[in-house]
Design a protein around this motif. Structure first.
Motif, PDB file in Angstrom:
ATOM      1  N   ALA A 122     -14.169  13.967  14.162  1.00  0.00           N
ATOM      2  CA  ALA A 122     -13.827  12.769  14.927  1.00  0.00           C
ATOM      3  C   ALA A 122     -15.064  11.914  15.181  1.00  0.00           C
ATOM      4  CB  ALA A 122     -13.165  13.162  16.246  1.00  0.00           C
ATOM      5  N   HIS A 123     -16.128  12.545  15.621  1.00  0.00           N
ATOM      6  CA  HIS A 123     -17.348  11.785  15.894  1.00  0.00           C
ATOM      7  C   HIS A 123     -17.935  11.202  14.614  1.00  0.00           C
ATOM      8  CE1 HIS A 123     -17.056  13.007  19.971  1.00  0.00           C
ATOM      9  NE2 HIS A 123     -17.417  14.269  19.784  1.00  0.00           N
TER      10      HIS A 123
ATOM     11  N   GLU B 100     -12.413  10.755  25.508  1.00  0.00           N
ATOM     12  CA  GLU B 100     -11.313  11.719  25.607  1.00  0.00           C
ATOM     13  C   GLU B 100     -10.521  11.360  26.863  1.00  0.00           C
ATOM     14  OE1 GLU B 100     -10.290  16.515  25.381  1.00  0.00           O
ATOM     15  OE2 GLU B 100     -12.375  15.854  25.570  1.00  0.00           O
TER      16      GLU B 100
ATOM     17  N   VAL C  63      -7.073  15.402  18.627  1.00  0.00           N
ATOM     18  CA  VAL C  63      -8.200  16.078  17.983  1.00  0.00           C
ATOM     19  C   VAL C  63      -8.197  17.544  18.373  1.00  0.00           C
ATOM     20  CG1 VAL C  63     -10.709  16.120  17.706  1.00  0.00           C
ATOM     21  CG2 VAL C  63      -9.539  13.932  18.086  1.00  0.00           C
ATOM     22  N   GLY C  64      -8.319  18.424  17.377  1.00  0.00           N
ATOM     23  CA  GLY C  64      -8.411  19.843  17.698  1.00  0.00           C
ATOM     24  C   GLY C  64      -8.029  20.726  16.541  1.00  0.00           C
TER      25      GLY C  64
ATOM     26  N   ALA D 158     -13.065  19.966  14.288  1.00  0.00           N
ATOM     27  CA  ALA D 158     -12.247  18.771  14.516  1.00  0.00           C
ATOM     28  C   ALA D 158     -13.027  17.701  15.283  1.00  0.00           C
ATOM     29  CB  ALA D 158     -10.979  19.150  15.267  1.00  0.00           C
ATOM     30  N   TRP D 159     -13.720  18.116  16.331  1.00  0.00           N
ATOM     31  CA  TRP D 159     -14.460  17.126  17.115  1.00  0.00           C
ATOM     32  C   TRP D 159     -15.664  16.584  16.342  1.00  0.00           C
ATOM     33  CZ3 TRP D 159     -12.812  14.327  20.891  1.00  0.00           C
ATOM     34  CH2 TRP D 159     -11.749  14.794  21.668  1.00  0.00           C
ATOM     35  N   GLU D 160     -16.264  17.414  15.519  1.00  0.00           N
ATOM     36  CA  GLU D 160     -17.338  16.909  14.663  1.00  0.00           C
ATOM     37  C   GLU D 160     -16.801  15.862  13.696  1.00  0.00           C
ATOM     38  OE1 GLU D 160     -20.763  18.532  11.526  1.00  0.00           O
ATOM     39  OE2 GLU D 160     -19.226  19.900  12.303  1.00  0.00           O
TER      40      GLU D 160
ATOM     41  N   ARG E 213     -11.658  24.016  16.627  1.00  0.00           N
ATOM     42  CA  ARG E 213     -11.830  22.883  17.531  1.00  0.00           C
ATOM     43  C   ARG E 213     -13.159  22.179  17.287  1.00  0.00           C
ATOM     44  NH1 ARG E 213     -10.374  20.841  22.511  1.00  0.00           N
ATOM     45  NH2 ARG E 213     -12.090  20.158  23.851  1.00  0.00           N
ATOM     46  N   SER E 214     -14.220  22.946  17.098  1.00  0.00           N
ATOM     47  CA  SER E 214     -15.537  22.336  16.907  1.00  0.00           C
ATOM     48  C   SER E 214     -15.582  21.502  15.630  1.00  0.00           C
ATOM     49  CB  SER E 214     -16.621  23.414  16.871  1.00  0.00           C
ATOM     50  OG  SER E 214     -16.400  24.338  15.820  1.00  0.00           O
TER      51      SER E 214
ATOM     52  N   TRP F 162      -8.106  11.281  21.945  1.00  0.00           N
ATOM     53  CA  TRP F 162      -9.394  10.591  21.769  1.00  0.00           C
ATOM     54  C   TRP F 162      -9.165   9.132  21.421  1.00  0.00           C
ATOM     55  CZ3 TRP F 162     -11.949   9.382  16.824  1.00  0.00           C
ATOM     56  CH2 TRP F 162     -13.322   9.086  16.939  1.00  0.00           C
TER      57      TRP F 162
ATOM     58  N   ASP G 292      -7.535  16.409  24.655  1.00  0.00           N
ATOM     59  CA  ASP G 292      -7.452  16.372  23.195  1.00  0.00           C
ATOM     60  C   ASP G 292      -6.960  15.037  22.649  1.00  0.00           C
ATOM     61  OD1 ASP G 292      -8.086  19.257  23.097  1.00  0.00           O
ATOM     62  OD2 ASP G 292      -6.059  19.498  23.879  1.00  0.00           O
TER      63      ASP G 292
END
Length: 390
Positions: free
Chosen positions: A240-241, A282, A303-304, A236-238, A233-234, A288, A286
């Motif tokens: 995305a950002h 968000e 995202v995930g 994926a969010w990194e 998960r971490s 975004w 999940d």
């Protein structure tokens, strides 16, 4: 479930809103993406339409010789092409592809762009024209048409070489206004929505189903979404950002100004999800909305980690969504990543038979020059990285 991918004919890259990490979407690159779609087991791919894109019909035609299985979702444009010409294009492509054509009916939502192509109708009038176009197009695909309406006057419309798929290649359509729903239920085989929160999608499905029942018809449903899927998960969010790391406030304001001029109800709903601000992207677990800050149309991403994204896709599936048009940046690598991480977790209908691929994988690189490595995404327990302590 049917999973489609996306052919990025308006550009691609590792980041949004910048030329850093950008790629030329030339023929070689588009063929690479199409061949990945073809071999990985995607049902097919959507080709976008509009003045910011290369022509979808020509691009799809260049991809036919290098693919075998994938279907091509290509747009017809009521008001920008006649029903007869569109029917001949569809029939030709369908026959030469062996029945691999799907038709995306695009009415258009940007009055400025449409005026540049010579179409000067308001929102309601364009959808009325779409209704007439589809009536005539379907008749011509069946052989002949004599149709006279408010906008079209077809006299002895004929199609001498009919499409391979009968009565015509399946029609797909997306539109969020009331009049769009009514037209969809009269003509369309698959109704598309952009990736709104599940509760909103459920409302839309219920509305369209009820209207379809009144027409004595049943239609399928699809959703257009981006995905940012990683092993954790971490990560994926990194990722995305990072997609919007070079997007500044001026770029967001400029993009939102363009979208505000559009009379598309669907685009308005996409823009309302984030309001042009970064502070609450968000919008559902999940889901975004960061991509929609500067991209028109589909502006949301799931995202995930693989289990999470698969679970969210299955939630949409439970609502009645059977067809998923996914994408990710850059589209070549993400086509592989999504297939490797998500396909084993989804009830897909059309994965290629791997029994004949005993010595070519998928298993990774031969270990120590003699052993086939073991393991499968379903059987690997991937842990979130733990912080180090100095």
């Amino acid at each position: 479930m049917q999973i489609f991918w996306f052919i990025p004919t308006h550009g691609d890259g590792r980041y949004l809103g910048t030329s850093i990490g950008g790629r030329s979407t030339d023929l070689t690159y588009l063929q690479q993406i199409a061949q990945a779609v073809d071999r990985l087991g995607y049902t097919g791919a959507l080709l976008p339409t509009g003045r910011s894109c290369d022509d979808a019909w020509i691009v799809a035609s260049t991809l036919l010789p290098v693919t075998q299985r994938m279907k091509f979702l290509v747009a017809v444009r009521p008001g920008l092409m006649s029903p007869g010409v569109a029917a001949r294009m569809a029939a030709t492509f369908d026959r030469l592809s062996g029945g691999r054509l799907l038709i995306n009916v695009v009415t258009g939502g940007d009055p400025v762009e449409l005026a540049g192509d010579g179409l000067h109708l308001d929102h309601t009038s364009r959808y009325e024209l779409t209704d007439e176009f589809l009536t005539a197009w379907r008749e011509i695909c069946a052989g002949t048409s004599d149709f006279k309406g408010k906008y079209l006057d077809i006299r002895e419309g004929k199609l001498l070489f009919t499409p391979l798929q009968k009565p015509h290649p399946p029609l797909w359509f997306g539109g969020s206004s009331d009049i769009a729903h009514k037209i969809a239920c009269k003509h369309i085989d698959t109704y598309l929505t952009w990736g709104e929160p599940p509760a909103k999608v459920a409302e839309k499905i219920a509305t369209v189903k009820k209207l379809a029942e009144a027409e004595g018809r049943k239609i399928k449903f699809g959703v257009r979404l981006h995905v940012v899927v990683r092993e954790t998960r971490s990560e994926a969010w990194e990722a995305a950002h990072n997609l919007i790391r070079y997007v500044d406030e001026d770029s967001i304001a400029k993009a939102q100004q363009v979208y505000a001029r559009m009379d598309s109800v669907g685009q308005r709903k996409m823009s309302e999800l984030h309001g042009g601000k970064r502070d609450n992207l968000e919008i559902s677990p999940d889901l975004w909305a960061g991509i929609g800050l500067i991209r028109g149309g589909a502006g949301t991403a799931l995202v995930g980690d693989a289990d999470t994204v698969a679970e969210r896709l299955l939630e949409y599936n439970d609502l009645g969504i059977d067809n998923f048009i996914l994408s990710g940046y850059p589209h070549l690598e993400e086509a592989y990543r999504a297939a490797e991480l998500l396909f084993p977790r989804l009830p897909l209908e059309n994965l290629p038979n791997s029994d004949r691929q005993v010595m070519t994988g998928p298993f990774g690189e031969i270990l120590a020059n003699e052993d086939v490595p073991k393991g499968h995404p379903d059987k690997i327990d991937i842990k979130e990285p733990q912080p180090t302590v100095d």
